[in-house]
Design a protein around this motif. Structure first.
Motif, PDB file in Angstrom:
ATOM      1  N   ILE A 161      39.357  13.328  59.618  1.00  0.00           N
ATOM      2  CA  ILE A 161      39.289  14.430  58.663  1.00  0.00           C
ATOM      3  C   ILE A 161      40.673  14.997  58.370  1.00  0.00           C
ATOM      4  O   ILE A 161      40.970  15.420  57.238  1.00  0.00           O
ATOM      5  CB  ILE A 161      38.362  15.538  59.200  1.00  0.00           C
ATOM      6  N   LEU A 162      41.546  14.981  59.363  1.00  0.00           N
ATOM      7  CA  LEU A 162      42.916  15.456  59.169  1.00  0.00           C
ATOM      8  C   LEU A 162      43.786  14.421  58.466  1.00  0.00           C
ATOM      9  O   LEU A 162      44.956  14.673  58.192  1.00  0.00           O
ATOM     10  CB  LEU A 162      43.532  15.837  60.522  1.00  0.00           C
ATOM     11  N   ARG A 163      43.211  13.236  58.230  1.00  0.00           N
ATOM     12  CA  ARG A 163      43.821  12.175  57.432  1.00  0.00           C
ATOM     13  C   ARG A 163      45.063  11.543  58.066  1.00  0.00           C
ATOM     14  O   ARG A 163      45.975  11.129  57.360  1.00  0.00           O
ATOM     15  CB  ARG A 163      44.132  12.668  56.008  1.00  0.00           C
ATOM     16  N   PHE A 164      45.081  11.457  59.384  1.00  0.00           N
ATOM     17  CA  PHE A 164      46.154  10.696  60.001  1.00  0.00           C
ATOM     18  C   PHE A 164      45.596   9.640  60.970  1.00  0.00           C
ATOM     19  O   PHE A 164      46.346   8.998  61.686  1.00  0.00           O
ATOM     20  CB  PHE A 164      47.150  11.617  60.729  1.00  0.00           C
ATOM     21  N   GLY A 165      44.285   9.451  60.966  1.00  0.00           N
ATOM     22  CA  GLY A 165      43.669   8.497  61.877  1.00  0.00           C
ATOM     23  C   GLY A 165      43.964   7.045  61.510  1.00  0.00           C
ATOM     24  O   GLY A 165      44.240   6.719  60.356  1.00  0.00           O
ATOM     25  N   LEU A 166      43.917   6.189  62.516  1.00  0.00           N
ATOM     26  CA  LEU A 166      44.080   4.747  62.298  1.00  0.00           C
ATOM     27  C   LEU A 166      42.721   4.122  62.024  1.00  0.00           C
ATOM     28  O   LEU A 166      41.704   4.577  62.556  1.00  0.00           O
ATOM     29  CB  LEU A 166      44.708   4.094  63.536  1.00  0.00           C
ATOM     30  N   ARG A 167      42.702   3.088  61.178  1.00  0.00           N
ATOM     31  CA  ARG A 167      41.456   2.403  60.846  1.00  0.00           C
ATOM     32  C   ARG A 167      41.562   0.928  61.204  1.00  0.00           C
ATOM     33  O   ARG A 167      42.666   0.385  61.357  1.00  0.00           O
ATOM     34  CB  ARG A 167      41.129   2.590  59.360  1.00  0.00           C
ATOM     35  N   MET A 168      40.413   0.284  61.335  1.00  0.00           N
ATOM     36  CA  MET A 168      40.400  -1.127  61.723  1.00  0.00           C
ATOM     37  C   MET A 168      41.209  -1.987  60.753  1.00  0.00           C
ATOM     38  O   MET A 168      41.885  -2.928  61.153  1.00  0.00           O
ATOM     39  CB  MET A 168      38.969  -1.639  61.808  1.00  0.00           C
ATOM     40  N   GLY A 169      41.144  -1.647  59.471  1.00  0.00           N
ATOM     41  CA  GLY A 169      41.876  -2.412  58.474  1.00  0.00           C
ATOM     42  C   GLY A 169      43.380  -2.390  58.689  1.00  0.00           C
ATOM     43  O   GLY A 169      44.099  -3.307  58.262  1.00  0.00           O
ATOM     44  N   ASP A 170      43.877  -1.344  59.365  1.00  0.00           N
ATOM     45  CA  ASP A 170      45.307  -1.260  59.640  1.00  0.00           C
ATOM     46  C   ASP A 170      45.771  -2.362  60.581  1.00  0.00           C
ATOM     47  O   ASP A 170      46.963  -2.697  60.627  1.00  0.00           O
ATOM     48  CB  ASP A 170      45.645   0.104  60.252  1.00  0.00           C
ATOM     49  N   ASN A 211      52.925   4.747  65.402  1.00  0.00           N
ATOM     50  CA  ASN A 211      53.910   5.726  65.864  1.00  0.00           C
ATOM     51  C   ASN A 211      53.722   7.072  65.171  1.00  0.00           C
ATOM     52  O   ASN A 211      53.854   8.133  65.794  1.00  0.00           O
ATOM     53  CB  ASN A 211      55.324   5.189  65.617  1.00  0.00           C
ATOM     54  N   LYS A 212      53.421   7.040  63.862  1.00  0.00           N
ATOM     55  CA  LYS A 212      53.162   8.282  63.131  1.00  0.00           C
ATOM     56  C   LYS A 212      51.888   8.950  63.660  1.00  0.00           C
ATOM     57  O   LYS A 212      51.816  10.173  63.752  1.00  0.00           O
ATOM     58  CB  LYS A 212      53.021   7.990  61.633  1.00  0.00           C
ATOM     59  N   PHE A 213      50.896   8.118  63.999  1.00  0.00           N
ATOM     60  CA  PHE A 213      49.647   8.637  64.544  1.00  0.00           C
ATOM     61  C   PHE A 213      49.900   9.365  65.867  1.00  0.00           C
ATOM     62  O   PHE A 213      49.358  10.453  66.105  1.00  0.00           O
ATOM     63  CB  PHE A 213      48.656   7.490  64.758  1.00  0.00           C
ATOM     64  N   ILE A 214      50.702   8.775  66.725  1.00  0.00           N
ATOM     65  CA  ILE A 214      50.997   9.381  68.019  1.00  0.00           C
ATOM     66  C   ILE A 214      51.682  10.734  67.847  1.00  0.00           C
ATOM     67  O   ILE A 214      51.346  11.716  68.516  1.00  0.00           O
ATOM     68  CB  ILE A 214      51.869   8.441  68.876  1.00  0.00           C
ATOM     69  N   GLU A 215      52.633  10.795  66.931  1.00  0.00           N
ATOM     70  CA  GLU A 215      53.333  12.056  66.680  1.00  0.00           C
ATOM     71  C   GLU A 215      52.369  13.125  66.164  1.00  0.00           C
ATOM     72  O   GLU A 215      52.430  14.286  66.570  1.00  0.00           O
ATOM     73  CB  GLU A 215      54.475  11.836  65.682  1.00  0.00           C
ATOM     74  N   ALA A 216      51.485  12.723  65.262  1.00  0.00           N
ATOM     75  CA  ALA A 216      50.506  13.671  64.715  1.00  0.00           C
ATOM     76  C   ALA A 216      49.530  14.116  65.788  1.00  0.00           C
ATOM     77  O   ALA A 216      49.135  15.292  65.845  1.00  0.00           O
ATOM     78  CB  ALA A 216      49.755  13.028  63.550  1.00  0.00           C
TER      79      ALA A 216
END
Length: 231
Positions: free
Chosen positions: A22-31, A43-48
């Motif tokens: 919902i916060l729009r920084f999650g990782l998805r399987m397609g990634d 890395n961006k996900f971890i920081e967020a």
């Protein structure tokens, strides 16, 4: 929240996963399809996550090693597909039938359940459309599954809960323990108000009542038909 069992969470990380979505920084399987693109996204996900969830430092290199194995598995096994296209073809195929099974009860729906004592997703019929990407008109039959008595695991309101011998009987005979945590479920008389509320949301074409045999041996059964508050 560990140490504050208000909701009765399973502590499996489901809530934070939905929150990052919902916060729009999650990782998805397609990634995972392209590893070179995935690493900077990770890395961006971890920081967020550190900022939003106050995540403490942990071994990111170790987790990336695990995720690389997953990347190789899903890509080599061709496990990633365009789910919208996949489901559309299945819906249009006259030789195929699609069955969607709900994992949690109506009262655990994040929007229509007994908030905040709910799960993090839509457990009602709408979850079929949002979760699978199929149009509403593709749903031909909606079957409501209910027990002959009411149960609840974790926290939340439960007007018909029994803390007597009958409640213990239902728990033991019905093997009422949480599927994930193994916690004993709270048990009580059938609450028709919940059944009617669930039907209003889901529009059942039929209802399948289970575990009627668990009530065998109880001399007198009770059923909740309405609530009273302050007279």
């Amino acid at each position: 929240r560990e140490g504050k069992p208000l909701i009765g969470t399973t502590l499996q990380g489901i809530g934070p996963s939905y929150a990052s979505k919902i916060l729009r920084f999650g990782l998805r399987m397609g990634d995972l399809r392209d590893w070179k693109d995935f690493v900077p996204k990770y890395n961006k996900f971890i920081e967020a996550a550190k900022y939003n969830f106050h995540v403490e430092d942990f071994d990111t290199a170790k987790e990336l090693d695990q995720l690389r194995i997953l990347h190789e598995k899903v890509t080599k096994g061709k496990m990633l597909v365009d789910s919208l296209d996949y489901m559309a073809k299945a819906v249009q195929d006259p030789k195929k039938r699609i069955i969607a099974e709900g994992a949690n009860a109506c009262m655990l729906d994040v929007d229509y359940g007994t908030f905040p004592f709910v799960t993090s997703s839509n457990t009602t019929i709408g979850g079929v459309c949002t979760g699978l990407g199929v149009p509403p008109q593709a749903i031909e039959t909606t079957i409501g599954i209910m027990k002959a008595y009411t149960t609840r695991v974790g926290g939340g309101p439960f007007p018909t809960q029994l803390d007597d011998a009958n409640g213990i009987h239902m728990q033991k005979v019905g093997h009422e323990f949480g599927a994930t945590t193994g916690r004993p479920r709270r048990c009580g008389w059938l609450d028709l108000n919940v059944v009617k509320y669930s039907h209003r949301i889901n529009g059942y074409t039929s209802i399948n009542m289970t575990k009627l045999d668990v009530l065998s041996g109880i001399k007198e059964l009770e059923i909740a038909t309405h609530y009273e508050l302050n007279g």
